[in-house]
Write an enzyme that holds these catalytic residues in place. Structure first.
Site, mmCIF file in Angstrom:
data_model
loop_
_atom_site.group_PDB
_atom_site.id
_atom_site.type_symbol
_atom_site.label_atom_id
_atom_site.label_comp_id
_atom_site.label_asym_id
_atom_site.label_seq_id
_atom_site.Cartn_x
_atom_site.Cartn_y
_atom_site.Cartn_z
ATOM 1 N N LYS A 156 -4.918 2.783 -13.979
ATOM 2 C CA LYS A 156 -3.694 3.051 -13.211
ATOM 3 C C LYS A 156 -2.612 3.530 -14.175
ATOM 4 C CE LYS A 156 -0.998 0.429 -9.749
ATOM 5 N NZ LYS A 156 -0.890 -0.899 -9.111
ATOM 6 N N SER B 212 -0.970 -0.629 -4.352
ATOM 7 C CA SER B 212 -0.520 0.536 -5.072
ATOM 8 C C SER B 212 -1.556 1.101 -6.052
ATOM 9 C CB SER B 212 0.765 0.209 -5.825
ATOM 10 O OG SER B 212 0.543 -0.852 -6.719
ATOM 11 N N SER C 200 -2.035 -5.340 -4.527
ATOM 12 C CA SER C 200 -2.312 -3.963 -4.942
ATOM 13 C C SER C 200 -3.647 -3.712 -5.591
ATOM 14 C CB SER C 200 -1.183 -3.468 -5.854
ATOM 15 O OG SER C 200 0.004 -3.325 -5.100
#
Lengths: 60, 465
Positions: free
Chosen positions: B79, B155, B179
């Protein structure tokens, strides 16, 4: 807190935080903040026992 | 060149044995990313040069028969809130492109590197991690490999989509209020949110530091456990990281569930779930021999407190950026961050006190049960652009509420594996397997048992075929 109070609170807090918001930005912010108040009410109403530690514990 | 193996475990074994080189794995991976990611939009940066250099180094170790590390040649991606040396750490925001490149890798990236894994690139996310759908205005939405018109979740949407699409077998993401678990559920893969403080966060951009966790994604439990074991251990650079030695889990995956006391969470966790989500948790509960269905009181209050902490801490952290870059800030979240920055201190302190109180309540429950089961998401992945969540007659704003089932449990830092439940339906959904603090081993054992029984399975997404 009603909508007028929330609007006044946000305006004052924005000034304190040196945030310059347009009328449109302020209205959008109000919509979100009113939703936050709704969620936060559950926190404010929660019967929390007094003996729960008053703050997070910092360990140097 | 023989067929490229697809799991991290198989890749590492093949590289170690010399059956395939790390460089061949990397070239195949880069070709695959180039072919498929245009539809998925998982990656914001592909680190080709670094990947080839790391692969050559791994191949040299294999040829020299020096100690070959456990993830030798395994491609992975992270990420884009993780520091990667030489890249600006975006945290999903174009504003951060102007930042100086990271001088070194995040601790967890370094641990993967030292384990021989090969970094393929950085992955898309909701800006500053405040979102559950990875609909990023600057970098585009990440698409669900099972249905490109749907959200990959967030996310850590890019992280989940990259694994579900078969681009890489391992990724790293973060979880503050769901997330990792939400995108794992929407994309039908396994994800691990460890105990709060288990994995070091040094070198990653914070969202709400009181609640931020980092963790891996994989398509099977063996890979997930192997990745987790490599990532563990204290870190002097992160004072929030627990000073606990690594507690490896891979060897114990076959231990099964005999003797485990298991319960399905009902009440709140049924009320905010569709029939599909409730059914998934019942299937998992039955397969794991759950003896009870229990309700934990006031989970809505726990969720509310997590919401307040997130809003206040996230808003405070981004206030300076909002002050100077409001126009460029992600439109989906800037007013949420701004409103959070206005949170009265008394609300925030009360929410933190509630966290202590709920920690004790869950401790009591986890004194009676070793594992709790709940759906990971209220429903399957929504169409991109959706604004509303329909839950059995209730209509809730989508973006703040996808994490309703995830938030109360991460609020008190419990370890949780998201395990996708096998189904003939086109869209996957996962359950949360929740353990007591530091008992990631139990969550992983349960996930492995479900996987062996064919109850949990990461279905091949059409994009990955």
């Amino acid at each position: 807190m009603n909508e007028d109070d929330a609007r006044a609170y946000l305006a004052a807090t924005a000034r304190l935080q040196s945030l310059s918001l347009s009328p449109e930005q302020s209205e959008r912010l109000l919509v979100v903040f009113l939703r936050n108040i709704e969620v936060a009410q559950r926190v404010l109403d929660f019967p929390l026992p007094e003996e729960v530690e008053p703050a997070g514990i910092f360990r140097p | 060149m023989s067929a490229i193996p697809s799991t991290a475990t198989e890749i590492a074994a093949a590289v170690r044995s010399g059956q395939v080189s790390a460089l061949e794995i990397v070239e195949a991976t880069l070709a695959r990313v180039g072919r498929i990611d245009a539809d998925i939009n998982a990656f914001t940066c592909v680190t080709e040069e670094r990947a080839r250099a790391e692969a050559r180094a791994v191949d040299a170790r294999v040829r020299g028969r020096s100690d070959v590390p456990p993830l030798a040649g395994v491609p992975y991606a992270v990420k884009n809130l993780f520091d990667v040396a030489g890249l600006p750490t975006l945290a999903g925001s174009r504003i951060n492109e102007a930042r100086a490149p990271a001088s070194c890798d995040a601790t967890l990236v370094g641990r993967f590197r030292d384990a021989g894994a090969i970094l393929i690139g950085a992955l898309n996310m909701d800006a500053y991690a405040y979102g559950f759908t990875t609909e990023n205005t600057a970098y585009g939405a990440s698409h669900n490999p099972h249905d490109l018109a749907r959200s990959a979740g967030g996310s850590s949407g890019g992280s989940a989509a990259a694994v579900a699409a078969g681009l890489v077998p391992l990724t790293l993401g973060s979880d503050t209020n769901g997330s990792i678990r939400v995108p794992a559920s929407f994309c039908g893969i396994f994800g691990l949110k460890p105990t709060f403080g288990r994995l070091p966060r040094a070198g990653s951009a914070a969202f709400a530091a009181s609640l931020d966790h980092l963790g891996p994604f994989a398509r099977n439990v063996t890979d997930l456990a192997t990745a987790y074991d490599v990532l563990q251990g204290p870190d002097a650079a992160d004072p929030a990281c627990a000073q606990r030695p690594a507690e490896p889990t891979s060897a114990g995956l076959e231990a099964g569930i005999a003797g485990l006391r298991v319960a399905r969470l009902a009440g709140y966790f049924d009320r905010f779930a569709t029939a599909r989500a409730r059914e998934a948790s019942r299937i998992a509960a039955q397969a794991l021999g759950a003896s009870d269905e229990i309700e934990i009181p006031d989970m809505d209050a726990a969720r509310a407190a997590a919401f307040v902490i997130t809003a206040a801490e996230g808003g405070a952290l981004q206030l300076e950026t909002l002050r100077h870059h409001y126009a460029e800030f992600e439109p989906h979240s800037r007013d949420r961050f701004l409103a959070g920055a206005m949170t009265p201190a008394a609300w925030y302190v009360r929410a933190q006190r509630m966290r202590s109180w709920f920690r004790e309540r869950l401790r009591e429950v986890l004194g009676r049960f070793d594992l709790l089961i709940a759906p990971a998401t209220p429903d399957v992945a929504p169409p991109l652009g959706s604004d509303w969540l329909e839950l059995d007659g209730q209509r809730l704003p989508l973006r703040p509420n996808i994490g309703l089932l995830a938030q109360p449990l991460s609020f008190v830092g419990l370890p949780i594996v998201a395990a996708p439940i096998a189904s003939t339906a086109a869209l996957p959904i996962a359950v949360q397997l929740v353990g007591a603090p530091w008992r990631e081993d139990i969550c992983l054992r349960a996930a492995a048992a479900l996987e062996r029984a064919g109850v949990a399975r990461s279905a091949m997404a059409p994009q990955s075929r």
